[in-house]
Motif scaffolding. Structure first.
Motif, short mmCIF file in Angstrom:
data_model
loop_
_atom_site.label_atom_id
_atom_site.label_comp_id
_atom_site.label_asym_id
_atom_site.label_seq_id
_atom_site.Cartn_x
_atom_site.Cartn_y
_atom_site.Cartn_z
N ILE A 1 102.52 1.36 157.62
CA ILE A 1 102.99 2.16 158.25
C ILE A 1 103.31 3.37 157.71
O ILE A 1 103.24 3.27 156.26
CB ILE A 1 104.33 1.33 158.18
N THR A 2 104.09 4.47 158.28
CA THR A 2 104.41 5.51 157.84
C THR A 2 105.38 5.26 156.68
O THR A 2 107.03 4.99 157.79
CB THR A 2 104.83 7.12 158.40
N ARG A 3 105.01 5.87 155.27
CA ARG A 3 106.12 5.59 154.01
C ARG A 3 107.47 6.86 154.62
O ARG A 3 107.14 8.40 154.58
CB ARG A 3 105.89 5.94 153.03
N THR A 4 108.93 6.61 154.52
CA THR A 4 109.45 7.40 154.75
C THR A 4 110.74 7.68 153.78
O THR A 4 110.99 6.59 152.70
CB THR A 4 110.57 7.75 156.32
N PHE A 5 111.73 8.18 153.34
CA PHE A 5 112.22 8.87 151.96
C PHE A 5 113.72 8.51 153.05
O PHE A 5 114.12 8.92 154.48
CB PHE A 5 112.42 9.44 151.24
N ASP A 6 114.52 8.39 152.91
CA ASP A 6 116.49 8.90 153.10
C ASP A 6 116.34 10.10 152.93
O ASP A 6 117.33 10.56 152.07
CB ASP A 6 117.27 7.98 151.78
N ILE A 7 116.27 11.09 154.06
CA ILE A 7 115.99 12.62 153.51
C ILE A 7 116.58 12.61 155.28
O ILE A 7 116.34 12.26 155.75
CB ILE A 7 114.68 13.18 153.86
N PRO A 8 117.20 13.37 155.29
CA PRO A 8 118.26 14.03 156.64
C PRO A 8 117.68 14.01 157.38
O PRO A 8 117.35 15.24 157.05
CB PRO A 8 119.84 14.68 155.48
N GLY A 9 117.50 13.78 158.35
CA GLY A 9 116.78 13.81 159.76
C GLY A 9 115.90 14.16 159.59
O GLY A 9 114.89 14.32 160.96
N LEU A 10 115.03 12.83 159.08
CA LEU A 10 113.16 12.75 158.94
C LEU A 10 113.11 11.42 160.19
O LEU A 10 111.59 12.28 160.54
CB LEU A 10 112.92 12.48 157.29
N VAL A 11 113.14 10.93 159.89
CA VAL A 11 112.86 10.28 160.83
C VAL A 11 112.64 10.11 162.49
O VAL A 11 112.31 10.21 163.52
CB VAL A 11 114.00 8.61 160.39
N ASP A 12 114.32 11.35 162.33
CA ASP A 12 114.64 11.53 163.62
C ASP A 12 113.93 13.06 164.13
O ASP A 12 113.04 12.67 166.00
CB ASP A 12 116.04 11.68 164.61
N ASN A 13 113.34 13.93 163.40
CA ASN A 13 112.48 15.36 164.00
C ASN A 13 111.12 14.99 163.23
O ASN A 13 110.02 16.01 163.21
CB ASN A 13 113.42 16.05 162.78
N ALA A 14 110.64 13.58 162.08
CA ALA A 14 108.89 14.30 161.98
C ALA A 14 108.14 13.65 162.70
O ALA A 14 108.63 12.26 163.49
CB ALA A 14 108.95 14.20 160.35
N ARG A 15 107.08 13.88 163.13
CA ARG A 15 105.43 13.15 163.84
C ARG A 15 104.64 12.68 162.84
O ARG A 15 104.35 13.33 161.92
CB ARG A 15 105.50 14.50 164.18
N GLY A 16 104.44 11.41 163.02
CA GLY A 16 103.56 11.71 161.85
C GLY A 16 102.23 10.95 162.84
O GLY A 16 102.08 11.85 163.61
N MET A 17 101.28 10.35 162.20
CA MET A 17 99.33 10.37 162.06
C MET A 17 99.25 9.64 161.75
O MET A 17 98.29 9.41 161.42
CB MET A 17 99.00 11.59 161.58
N LYS A 18 99.69 8.40 162.02
CA LYS A 18 99.60 7.04 161.78
C LYS A 18 98.46 6.26 163.17
O LYS A 18 97.79 4.88 162.78
CB LYS A 18 100.63 6.22 161.32
#
Length: 453
Positions: free
Chosen positions: A114-131
């Protein structure tokens, strides 16, 4: 003698290769083979950026499992959400939401990543993946929607934000995604007379000091030069500090008005790995050179799921989670499962590097087949030739080749196909990262079951 129950989890490069080899080499009287996958196709992941760019249709890179298998394998339409290695039971959530339990004698774990994410404010809600295929189709719709909305807008600030695009991740996925989509938007200005081509800006950023370090300094510098000449602003040593719906803050302090953030900053093993309660290395299951999971009877792992020792490099090196390795590990896993069933000696996984290919769209590419550095059209021919030959079915090959020819002759289209939702979908929505059980929950599920040998 009872037939062995073999369960393969995941229909990626490794899983499908493993299943096909098991079918060829094991007789029906020796084993029953099952494959767990939520989709009925093998996704050819390296070509996803071309799906996002509209060069290829989604169906072209979704290779049907019904065409590429010999019809002996039972396909279970669902996702594995937990494994109890002591009870030898896999917990599966079918596509209907129903929970079912699949007993096994041998299990091959190839669930991908799965796409690796970090504890960055707003990342999970506002970023789009390509997986995933859905993410690629969504990203395409989203980018074209920004062009449509910017063209219709009379607000300069809104137009500026909609025409700024940020891709995070300087690996293959991020670099190819930025390159392919930038090419599409640069061609779009001929169809959008109200858009100023100078307002369309693409940013590729990565916290690493080099772009695609696997290519080596010379080819990496060549790729960087190609991107910058095409107008892509590449920032290295930089990442995202905060992500909002209409602006992105970089770690160097820059605040960019932006409605499109594409996150490709690496991957991590499927959360399924954590349900086994086994020892891991860098998030992947510790396995022997024969791909057996340490301390667990009848469990094999490969690809993104297994930390496979790299015997070619030696020491503590492990094989990178690439399609090239997963494909060949799938063969080794199948051979070793067969050897276990027949009480024969197992063989370790060894490999020879075949090189690297990077398609930057159009005539731009860099490749390193068998260590030979190439750029331009020769590199493009090698890259596309490699991908084309790796497709499993003649139907898939015909579709991809036809799409390439059509795009070269007719150019790009700017059609939204309906994936653009009113509420943008998050990484969790596309990759179902919240669907997995804990080891304790797995044991609770299987505790009351009586499994016959």
């Amino acid at each position: 003698m009872a037939r062995s129950r073999i369960l393969v989890v995941g229909a990626g490069f490794g899983g499908v290769e493993c299943v096909q080899r098991l079918e060829r080499k094991l007789g029906p009287e020796e084993a029953e083979i099952s494959l767990v996958t939520p989709v009925s196709y093998q996704l050819y992941l390296p070509l996803l950026p071309q799906v996002a760019a509209g060069v290829l249709t989604p169906q072209s890179v979704a290779v049907s499992l019904r065409r590429s298998r010999r019809h002996r394998t039972r396909i279970i339409p669902g996702g594995a959400i937990g494994v109890d290695p002591k009870a030898k039971i896999c917990v599966i959530r079918k596509i209907t939401g129903e929970i079912t339990y699949q007993p096994y004698d041998y299990i091959v774990l190839a669930p991908g990543s799965i796409t690796r994410t970090f504890d960055i404010p707003g990342l999970v809600d506002n970023a789009r993946g390509m997986k995933t295929l859905a993410e690629a189709a969504y990203v395409r719709d989203h980018v074209i929607a920004q062009l449509d909305l910017a063209d219709a807008s009379t607000d300069e600030k809104e137009r500026e934000a909609r025409l700024q695009f940020v891709v995070v991740g300087g690996g293959y996925a991020g670099t190819e995604t930025a390159a392919c989509l930038q090419r599409v938007t640069s061609h779009a200005v001929r169809r959008y007379p109200r858009l100023d081509p100078k307002q369309i800006k693409w940013h590729l950023i990565d916290i690493a000091p080099k772009l695609m370090p696997e290519l080596g300094d010379k080819l990496g510098a060549t790729a960087l030069d190609i991107l910058r000449k095409r107008g892509i602003e590449v920032s290295l040593g930089v990442s995202i500090a905060k992500a909002g719906p209409d602006e992105v803050t970089f770690t160097d302090g820059r605040v960019l008005p932006c409605r499109t953030l594409i996150w490709t900053a690496g991957v991590v093993a499927s959360p399924l790995i954590g349900t086994l309660g086994a020892e891991t290395v860098r998030g992947r299951l510790m396995v022997s050179p024969e791909l057996r999971v340490s301390g667990l009877d009848g469990v094999f792992a490969l690809g993104d799921a297994g930390a496979v020792p790299d015997l070619a490099k030696g020491g503590d090196a492990i094989c990178p989670p690439t399609a090239q390795h997963a494909l060949r590990q799938g063969r080794t896993a199948a051979d070793n499962v067969i050897a276990t069933v027949r009480d024969q000696p197992l063989r370790p996984y060894e490999h020879k590097d075949l090189g690297l290919v990077v398609d930057l769209g159009g005539r731009d590419a860099v490749s390193k087949p068998m260590g030979v550095p190439l750029r331009g059209l020769p590199a493009q021919a090698v890259a596309r030739g490699y991908h084309w030959s790796a497709l499993r079915t003649n139907v898939a090959k015909a579709r991809v080749l036809t799409n390439w020819v059509l795009n070269a002759v007719a150019g790009d289209d700017f059609v939204r196909t309906g994936f653009q939702a009113q509420k943008p979908a998050s990484l969790h929505d596309f990759e179902y990262t919240n669907a997995y059980l804990t080891p304790e929950q797995v044991r609770e599920h299987t505790a009351s079951l009586t499994v016959r040998g």
